[in-house]
Design a protein around this motif. Structure first.
Motif: not given
Length: 513
Positions: A111-116, A293-297, A323-326
Motif C-alpha cells: 500500500v505504501y509502494t503504489k505508483q502515484r 525528499g519523497e524518494a527517501v520513502n 508525506p508527499y509535497q503538493e
C-alpha cells in the motif's frame, strides 16, 4: 605468552570451527559419492534416468544459458555427483522460507509502494519510452518513481563519510542502517560513537549488517554487544556450519535512512579502506549519493522489509514515511530508488542496466569493479557499441580478487573488437557501481556487473532521470577517466597465454562461484 593466546583464539575461534564443520560435511558427502560409485553397476540405470531428467530440467529452466552450461558440465561429466548436487541446490527449504517471509513483508508494504498516477503521467508525457521501464519497476520490483527529490553526489568514500556524520548528528526520530561490510576502525567507530549519543537523546536506531562479517571482521556475538548500548542490531543470515545455498544469498546493500528525510546509498561500506584510511589495493575509488525528499520513502520501505524478515512483530510503516509535497519542483526531474532480490525470479538490477544500453542514443559510461557477464549483458554491450553508441567501461587496475580480474580480462578482447572502450584506473581499485547515459539518466548503487550482484545478492540502487545530480556524476566520470590507462587489442594480445586460458576456464563455472 601473547602469541600462545592468539594461536588458541585462532584455533578455537568461531570462524575456524564453522569452516571445519563445513569441511567435515563436504567430506561426508564425498564419501557418500565414493560409496555409491562402488555400486555403480547396480545404480547405473537409476542414476542414468535421474541424470537424464536433471539435464532436461536444466535445459528447460528459465535462466541465462551461462547457468545452464555451468550445471550441464558437472551433471554430464560426473552424473552421480553432479545430479545429486544439483538436486541438493534446488531443494533448499531455508531459501524457500526466506522467500516466503519476504513475500509477506512485500504484501504488508504494498500500500505504501503504489505508483502515484500523476507522477507517472508527467513522466510518460516527457519520455514514453522510459515510462515502460518505470511501469515494470513498480509492478515487478515494487518501487515507484518520485519527483521533489534532491540528490548530492560523493566522488569518494571519504566525502560520503563526512556528510554521513553531519546528517547523523541531526537525527531527531530514527536512524536505519543496512550494510554489507562493517569493521572496527576510524570510520565505523566514529559512526558508532554518534549512534550511541543519538540513542541517549531518544532517537530510535536500527542497525542491520550481513552475517558474512562473522567469518573474519566481527565477533558472532556483536549484535548483543551493540544492543546493550540501546541500539537495535541484527545480522542478516549469519554464516552457520551447515551446507545450504541460502547462505550464498548475501545482503550486499548499503543504506542509511535518517528521519525518513535523508537517505544514502552507493558502493561505500563501513570499513577504513572505503575512505582510504587503510591501503589495500592502491587508491580506493568509490562513489555514493544522498537523497533528500519523497524518494527517501523507497529506501525506508526497503530497509523495513529486510529488517522484518525474521520477526512477527507488527510494524507501523506509516510512522517512518514522509508525506508527499503538493508543489512539484520540475527542475529536480525524477528519482527511482529500487531494490533487487535473488529470490523473486526478476533480475531487476540487470534489467535497468540493459534498458539503459538498449535505449542510449549517444553514450553509456560505466564504472564497475567486476566484469563477469552473462550472454544478455555481453550482447547488449556489444550491440550498443556496434550501433554507434559510445560505450566506455572503467575497471580497476589493481584488483582485489585475482580470479575476478582474470575473468574480466577474458571479456576484454571481444568487447574491444565490438567497439567498447575499456580503461583501467591506474591509481588503484575502483569499487563504484555507476551507469550514466546521454546526460539525462544515471544509476548509482551497489550492483556490480557480475553474477553475484545480478543473480545472487540482495542489492539496491537509485535511478535518476533529468535530475541535477547527473551532471555531477558525469563530471566525476570524466575526471576519473583522466587517471586511467586505455586498454587496447595489442594489450590483450600481450596478455599471458596461461592467464587467458585460466580466464576462459573460469568463465565456465563463473555463474556458480
Amino acid at each position: 605468552m601473547q602469541n600462545v593466546k592468539k594461536l588458541k583464539r585462532l584455533i578455537y575461534g568461531r570462524t575456524v570451527i564453522v569452516m571445519t564443520l563445513l569441511l567435515v560435511q563436504i567430506l561426508i558427502l564425498l564419501e557418500v559419492f565414493v560409496w555409491l560409485k562402488r555400486y555403480t553397476f547396480l545404480f547405473y540405470g537409476g542414476f542414468s534416468l535421474i541424470s537424464g531428467i536433471v539435464v532436461i530440467h536444466i535445459l528447460n529452466e528459465k535462466t541465462d544459458p551461462s547457468f545452464q552450461i555451468s550445471w550441464l558440465i558437472p551433471v554430464l561429466l560426473i552424473p552421480i555427483f553432479g545430479s545429486l548436487f544439483y538436486l541438493f541446490v534446488q531443494f533448499q527449504f531455508g531459501t524457500k522460507m526466506i522467500h516466503h517471509r519476504l513475500c509477506q513483508t512485500i504484501r504488508e508494504t504494498a500500500v505504501y509502494t503504489k505508483q502515484r498516477e500523476e507522477v507517472f503521467q508527467r513522466l510518460k508525457k516527457e519520455n514514453e519510452e522510459l515510462s515502460r521501464l518505470v511501469f515494470y519497476m513498480n509492478r515487478y520490483a515494487g518501487y515507484p518513481i518520485h519527483q521533489n527529490t534532491e540528490a548530492v553526489f560523493f566522488p569518494l568514500g571519504e566525502d560520503k563519510f563526512e556528510e554521513m556524520k553531519r546528517q547523523l548528528k541531526k537525527a531527531e526520530k530514527f536512524i536505519f542502517m543496512e550494510y554489507f561490510i562493517v569493521e572496527h576502525g576510524v570510520m565505523f567507530d566514529s559512526i558508532m560513537e554518534i549512534l550511541e549519543e543519538k540513542v541517549k537523546e531518544g532517537v530510535e536506531v536500527r542497525f542491520l549488517y550481513d552475517g558474512m562479517c562473522t567469518l573474519a571482521l566481527m565477533p558472532y556475538s556483536y549484535p548483543k554487544e551493540v544492543e546493550q548500548k540501546g541500539i537495535q542490531c541484527k545480522m542478516f543470515s549469519p554464516v552457520k556450519p551447515l551446507l545450504s545455498t541460502h547462505q550464498n544469498n548475501r545482503d550486499h546493500r548499503k543504506i542509511l535512512v535518517i528521519d525518513g528525510k535523508v537517505a544514502f546509498t552507493g558502493g561505500v561500506n563501513l570499513a577504513d579502506e572505503y575512505i582510504n584510511q587503510k591501503k589495500r589495493f592502491g587508491h580506493w575509488k568509490d562513489t555514493a549519493v544522498m537523497l533528500t525528499g519523497e524518494a527517501v520513502n523507497n529506501f525506508t520501505i526497503m530497509f523495513l522489509q529486510m529488517w522484518n524478515l525474521d520477526t512477527r512483530k507488527k510494524e507501523d510503516y506509516q510512522n517512518y514515511l514522509v508525506p508527499y509535497q503538493e508543489k512539484v519542483r520540475t527542475e529536480l526531474g525524477f528519482v527511482l530508488p529500487y531494490g533487487d532480490s535473488p529470490l523473486d525470479k526478476e533480475n531487476v538490477g540487470e534489467q535497468v542496466y540493459l534498458d539503459l544500453l538498449q535505449h542510449a542514443k549517444q553514450y553509456v559510461h560505466i564504472m564497475t569493479p567486476y566484469l563477469i557477464l552473462d550472454n544478455r549483458m555481453l550482447n547488449a554491450l556489444k550491440y550498443a557499441a556496434k550501433s554507434g553508441v559510445e560505450v566506455v567501461i572503467i575497471m580497476p587496475h589493481i584488483p582485489d580478487k585475482k580470479y575476478a580480474y582474470l575473468l574480466a580480462r577474458s571479456y576484454y578482447e571481444e568487447l574491444l573488437e565490438a567497439g567498447v572502450e575499456i580503461f583501467e584506473y591506474t591509481p588503484g581499485f575502483v569499487h563504484a557501481k555507476e551507469f550514466i547515459s546521454d546526460g539525462d539518466k544515471a544509476v548509482v548503487g551497489t550492483i556490480n556487473l557480475d553474477f553475484r550482484s545480478l543473480y545472487l545478492h540482495f542489492e539496491c540502487a537509485a535511478f535518476f532521470y533529468r535530475n541535477l545530480v547527473i551532471t555531477q556524476i558525469e563530471e566525476d566520470y570524466q575526471n576519473t577517466l583522466r587517471q586511467c590507462q586505455r586498454i587496447t587489442l595489442e594489450d590483450c594480445q600481450r596478455y599471458g597465454v596461461l592467464k587467458k586460458y585460466a580466464g576462459r576456464v573460469l568463465r565456465i563455472v563463473a555463474p556458480l562461484m
